[in-house]
Structures are given as C-alpha cells and as structure tokens.
Design an enzyme around this catalytic site. Structure first.
Site, PDB file in Angstrom:
ATOM      1  N   CYS A  76      -6.982 -50.073   4.718  1.00 60.46           N
ATOM      2  CA  CYS A  76      -8.304 -50.686   4.850  1.00 60.46           C
ATOM      3  C   CYS A  76      -8.926 -50.697   3.464  1.00 60.46           C
ATOM      4  CB  CYS A  76      -9.185 -49.921   5.835  1.00 60.46           C
ATOM      5  SG  CYS A  76     -10.872 -50.571   5.927  1.00 60.46           S
ATOM      6  N   CYS A 224     -12.971 -57.999   5.546  1.00 63.59           N
ATOM      7  CA  CYS A 224     -11.713 -57.259   5.693  1.00 63.59           C
ATOM      8  C   CYS A 224     -10.996 -57.331   4.356  1.00 63.59           C
ATOM      9  CB  CYS A 224     -10.852 -57.853   6.805  1.00 63.59           C
ATOM     10  SG  CYS A 224      -9.254 -57.015   7.003  1.00 63.59           S
TER      11      CYS A 224
END
Length: 293
Positions: A76, A224
């Site tokens: 992430c 993202c």
C-alpha cells in the site's frame, strides 16, 4: 483479548486514501482479520497499517497491511508514506527500510516538506506473477471485457503486479463509467484468482495521467498508490507515456518515476496526520461475541 486493546493509533490519509497506523513493535501478539473488521466498523479506513517487530536486520519493522474487509494486502503505497511520516517524526534518518509481504520497501524524506518517496520495487508482468487464472503471453493488454460483445463498455486492460494485482482499463473519460457498479464485478472476475485492483485511466499527455480506482478489499477510494504505480508502468509499456509522470487521482497528485537503472518504481506524494486516539477494548469484545454467536 485483542492485541489492539487500548493501543494508540494515528488516523492519517495519503492524498485521500484513509489510513490507520498502529505501532505494535513491542507487541508480538497477532492482529486477526476480525480485529481489522472491528476497527473498520468503528473507524472507517481503507488500509490498516500495523508496525510489528522487525524480522530482518536493517529494517525498522514488519508492516502488516489489512484492507477494511479483513483481507491482507501485500503493498500500500499511500499507507507506507503515512508510516514513513510517523517514523521520520522521531528520527533524524533520511531513509528507512520496512519489510512487507511484497518485500522490502525503502522510504525517504521527499524533495519538499510534507512529501515522502517510497521505492515500490520492481513491477512484475508474467501471468503467473500477477497472477492470472490462464496464460497470457503479453500482459500489456489481455482479453477481458464488460458489456455487450459487439460494444463493450470496458475492454482489453493492461495487467501488472506491484506486489498486488492491478488491471488498468484505458478510457477517454474516467468519470463516464460507473466504477462503483463495475468495480466489484471486475475485482472478483475468475481471471483474477487473488482478486484485483481495478483502475480507469486516461492518458492526458506523455507526462500526465488521470485515474480512479476500485481497490481490492476496500472499494472506491480517493487514492491508491500502488494503482498509480501500476498505471504509470502500464502506460510506459504501451509507449503511450514517459517513465516519469504526474498522476492525478480524486484525492490529489502523485509523482511516479519508473527508474531505468533497476526497473524500480518510485512514488512521491504527501501524507497527512489527522488525529490520534486509543482503541476501546469493548470494540473487539463485541466482535468476538458476534463471531462466537
């Protein structure tokens, strides 16, 4: 009893990607998927970043990453910038190394205050590495579409792994498609045995791309980081963009550089601290009661 009982947390965001960071380096007890879901029910987030005791020499911590549905993520990028911001606040070091399920990630203070750079590693393109359920020799575009056969709404995505699987659909207008409707269908398509992050992207110029993402295990998100990296790399593979690009996401801007010397992808962007608090043990007790019932 949960490893998160009474633990201090930091609520942060990486250009709109909702992140919760918890330092558990003094706590070897595991955090369960039920714990992660209990946190999401009380404190909505996209990713829960858990700093656990370091397992490798030279690393600051092992970072376990949960999505809000209780599934684990290998990487992430936005969350790692938030982790880096928290860690840099208490050290004079210019660079930090963390271990994740996707491998080692290096982080640096960025070129300006409030910016942080994360080396997201080397992208993978092999169909087994992404992974895909069947063989595709060329993953720059694969046979996949949604909608009528003779007039598909979305089709022939590029697929890339940045430690997690990504599918990028190239469109003229990223707002013209209902990603909230198509996202979960594509995320769970049988071609993706581990599910996938689904991105709609528009190439504005060779150094500028706009995008929106349905995030695997989290849903629609304002940002993202790994998807931004995957999209930039995919555009460069198609020779439609340069190896250094500015990415415009609903939550803000990211700078992505796909380095030629080692093929590593560098992501630079902001990380914002919002507030901190402590988890109420009753939160996890209620979750355990529901599970046992």
């Amino acid at each position: 009893m949960s490893a998160l009982d009474n633990r201090l947390f930091a609520k942060m965001n990486g250009i709109g990607n909702e992140i919760v960071v918890v330092d558990l380096r003094d706590q070897p007890a595991p955090v369960t998927p039920d714990d992660a879901r209990a946190v999401a029910a009380h404190l909505p987030y996209d990713q829960l970043m858990l700093l656990q005791p370091a397992r490798l020499p030279g690393t600051e911590a092992f970072v376990r990453i949960y999505n809000n549905d209780g599934s684990e993520a290998g990487a992430c990028g936005n969350g790692m910038r938030c982790v880096a911001r928290q860690m840099f606040a208490s050290t004079d070091k210019q660079g930090l190394t963390f271990e994740t399920r996707a491998g080692l990630l290096n982080c640096w203070r960025g070129p300006a205050d409030g910016l942080y750079t994360v080396d997201m590693g080397e992208p993978k393109f092999g169909w087994k590495d992404i992974p895909l359920a069947e063989e595709f020799r060329d993953t720059r575009s694969i046979e996949l579409q949604i909608g009528p056969i003779d007039a598909p709404l979305l089709h022939t995505p590029s697929v890339v792994s940045m430690g997690n699987p990504h599918a990028i659909f190239w469109v003229d207008d990223i707002e013209a498609h209902d990603l909230g409707r198509f996202g979960p269908l594509l995320e769970n398509h049988p071609i993706f045995p581990e599910r996938a992050n689904i991105t709609l992207a528009h190439i504005v110029d060779r150094d500028h791309i706009t995008m929106r993402t349905w995030e695997r295990g989290a849903g629609l998100t304002r940002a993202c980081g790994s998807a931004a990296c995957a999209t930039a790399v995919a555009a460069a593979r198609l020779k439609r963009a340069d190896r250094v690009v500015e990415m415009t996401l609903p939550g803000g801007q990211l700078s992505i550089a796909w380095r030629e010397s080692d093929n590593h992808v560098l992501m630079t962007g902001g990380a914002t601290f919002e507030f901190e608090g402590r988890f109420d043990p009753a939160l996890f007790a209620r979750s355990r009661d529901k599970t046992s019932a």
